[in-house]
Enzyme design. Sequence first.
Site, mmCIF file in Angstrom:
data_model
loop_
_atom_site.group_PDB
_atom_site.id
_atom_site.type_symbol
_atom_site.label_atom_id
_atom_site.label_comp_id
_atom_site.label_asym_id
_atom_site.label_seq_id
_atom_site.Cartn_x
_atom_site.Cartn_y
_atom_site.Cartn_z
ATOM 1 N N ARG A 186 65.457 99.270 35.902
ATOM 2 C CA ARG A 186 66.650 99.125 36.765
ATOM 3 C C ARG A 186 66.348 99.602 38.179
ATOM 4 N NH1 ARG A 186 70.457 102.634 33.242
ATOM 5 N NH2 ARG A 186 71.973 102.438 34.929
ATOM 6 N N ARG A 209 73.193 111.382 31.021
ATOM 7 C CA ARG A 209 74.595 110.955 31.169
ATOM 8 C C ARG A 209 75.236 110.644 29.818
ATOM 9 N NH1 ARG A 209 76.038 106.014 34.977
ATOM 10 N NH2 ARG A 209 74.448 104.983 33.715
ATOM 11 N N ARG A 234 74.928 93.193 44.704
ATOM 12 C CA ARG A 234 73.611 93.681 44.298
ATOM 13 C C ARG A 234 72.493 92.748 44.718
ATOM 14 N NH1 ARG A 234 75.348 97.082 39.636
ATOM 15 N NH2 ARG A 234 73.471 98.006 38.822
ATOM 16 N N ARG A 249 74.868 105.221 27.117
ATOM 17 C CA ARG A 249 74.737 103.791 27.390
ATOM 18 C C ARG A 249 73.374 103.286 26.905
ATOM 19 N NH1 ARG A 249 76.698 102.779 33.558
ATOM 20 N NH2 ARG A 249 74.791 101.525 33.522
HETATM 21 P P1 AP5 Z 1 77.157 107.852 38.031
HETATM 22 O O1 AP5 Z 1 78.267 108.194 38.947
HETATM 23 O O2 AP5 Z 1 77.496 107.242 36.711
HETATM 24 O O3 AP5 Z 1 76.070 106.951 38.794
HETATM 25 P P2 AP5 Z 1 76.110 105.428 39.183
HETATM 26 O O4 AP5 Z 1 75.500 105.316 40.531
HETATM 27 O O5 AP5 Z 1 77.478 104.845 38.998
HETATM 28 O O6 AP5 Z 1 75.080 104.860 38.110
HETATM 29 P P3 AP5 Z 1 75.136 103.600 37.153
HETATM 30 O O7 AP5 Z 1 74.020 103.778 36.155
HETATM 31 O O8 AP5 Z 1 76.499 103.407 36.556
HETATM 32 O O9 AP5 Z 1 74.780 102.473 38.115
HETATM 33 P P4 AP5 Z 1 74.214 101.132 37.783
HETATM 34 O O10 AP5 Z 1 74.296 100.500 39.113
HETATM 35 O O11 AP5 Z 1 72.902 101.073 37.128
HETATM 36 O O12 AP5 Z 1 75.169 100.597 36.611
HETATM 37 P P5 AP5 Z 1 76.306 99.490 36.549
HETATM 38 O O13 AP5 Z 1 77.276 99.938 35.556
HETATM 39 O O14 AP5 Z 1 76.778 99.119 37.914
HETATM 40 O O15 AP5 Z 1 76.296 109.185 37.795
HETATM 41 C C1 AP5 Z 1 75.171 109.179 36.913
HETATM 42 C C2 AP5 Z 1 75.051 110.545 36.232
HETATM 43 O O16 AP5 Z 1 74.773 111.534 37.237
HETATM 44 C C3 AP5 Z 1 76.321 111.027 35.505
HETATM 45 O O17 AP5 Z 1 75.955 111.732 34.357
HETATM 46 C C4 AP5 Z 1 76.997 111.971 36.513
HETATM 47 O O18 AP5 Z 1 77.760 112.974 35.866
HETATM 48 C C5 AP5 Z 1 75.772 112.555 37.235
HETATM 49 N N1 AP5 Z 1 76.046 112.877 38.636
HETATM 50 C C6 AP5 Z 1 76.815 112.177 39.520
HETATM 51 N N2 AP5 Z 1 76.814 112.780 40.725
HETATM 52 C C7 AP5 Z 1 76.008 113.876 40.596
HETATM 53 C C8 AP5 Z 1 75.608 114.921 41.493
HETATM 54 N N3 AP5 Z 1 76.030 114.948 42.771
HETATM 55 N N4 AP5 Z 1 74.777 115.867 41.036
HETATM 56 C C9 AP5 Z 1 74.343 115.871 39.745
HETATM 57 N N5 AP5 Z 1 74.703 114.905 38.846
HETATM 58 C C10 AP5 Z 1 75.527 113.928 39.269
HETATM 59 O O19 AP5 Z 1 75.497 98.225 36.016
HETATM 60 C C11 AP5 Z 1 75.008 98.167 34.697
HETATM 61 C C12 AP5 Z 1 74.412 96.796 34.440
HETATM 62 O O20 AP5 Z 1 75.436 95.782 34.557
HETATM 63 C C13 AP5 Z 1 73.316 96.331 35.408
HETATM 64 O O21 AP5 Z 1 72.039 96.826 35.058
HETATM 65 C C14 AP5 Z 1 73.437 94.813 35.279
HETATM 66 O O22 AP5 Z 1 72.842 94.358 34.085
HETATM 67 C C15 AP5 Z 1 74.928 94.597 35.185
HETATM 68 N N6 AP5 Z 1 75.572 94.439 36.501
HETATM 69 C C16 AP5 Z 1 76.530 95.245 37.039
HETATM 70 N N7 AP5 Z 1 76.881 94.821 38.258
HETATM 71 C C17 AP5 Z 1 76.131 93.729 38.511
HETATM 72 C C18 AP5 Z 1 76.023 92.847 39.620
HETATM 73 N N8 AP5 Z 1 76.763 93.032 40.724
HETATM 74 N N9 AP5 Z 1 75.137 91.828 39.558
HETATM 75 C C19 AP5 Z 1 74.402 91.617 38.450
HETATM 76 N N10 AP5 Z 1 74.437 92.414 37.353
HETATM 77 C C20 AP5 Z 1 75.306 93.464 37.386
#
Ligand code: AP5
Length: 213
Positions: free
Chosen positions: A171, A127, A88, A160
Amino acid sequence: MRVILLGPPGAGKGTQAKMLMEKFKIPQVSTGDILRKAVKDDSELGRKAKAFMEAGQLVSDDIVIGLIKERIKKRDCENGFILDGFPRTNVQAEKLTETLRDMGQTMDAVIDLVVDPGELVARLTGRRTCEECGCMFHQTSRPPKLPGVCDYCGGKLYQRPDDNEETILKRLAIYERETAPLREFYGRQGRLKTMPGLGSVDEIFSRVCELVS
Ligand code: AP5
């Protein structure tokens, strides 16, 4: 096969990663999921990460790089893995390249899912995630058969804490500032494949499969 799913919060990385995992029998490695589990378990890692996650900020590079280094060396990653939510930042991407180089490996593809901000906010505010198995639903586009209950394992669905509009906008801004520059990083390596993340989940999955095979 080693794949990175890039794309802003709500682009569908987790949804597509789970489908790739099923099809190719390689693990989804999601830093978000690992950190959320640590928060739930109230471990030392979880206590360090919780406030950052709830505020929509990134957890420190040192923490997530350490997690990933350990995770991708596990035996179930021998035949490949799908990185979801990592890297990221530029530092994370550089450390990943270095770690893989030390292991005699490289990434095969970096898929960048492009979705406009209005759609991302709608996806994330609606979601609902299963507490037990992590499956994702959406209040309108993919509702569970029984409200609040996971179709697959019967677990309770929750929202969440970072899926409220104010935190989502933070974000998205952090994504643009810290993560979007990775397109250039992987573009220079010739590994970036950009595709629209709009359309049905199955349509997107077919396109992702074409790009990784
Ligand atoms: P979904 O598939 O859940 O989307 P996503 O891209 O995985 O979204 P996230 O919110 O999980 O990503 P994120 O990067 O913010 O979170 P993460 O957990 O990595 O789909 C979303 C919704 O849309 C669902 O309801 C789904 O059903 C729907 N949907 C999917 N496809 C669709 C379609 N085609 N059409 C319609 N609807 C659809 O990170 C969370 C937190 O963790 C960060 O903010 C940070 O604090 C920390 N963190 C995680 N990784 C790191 C890192 N590498 N470095 C630093 N901090 C980190």
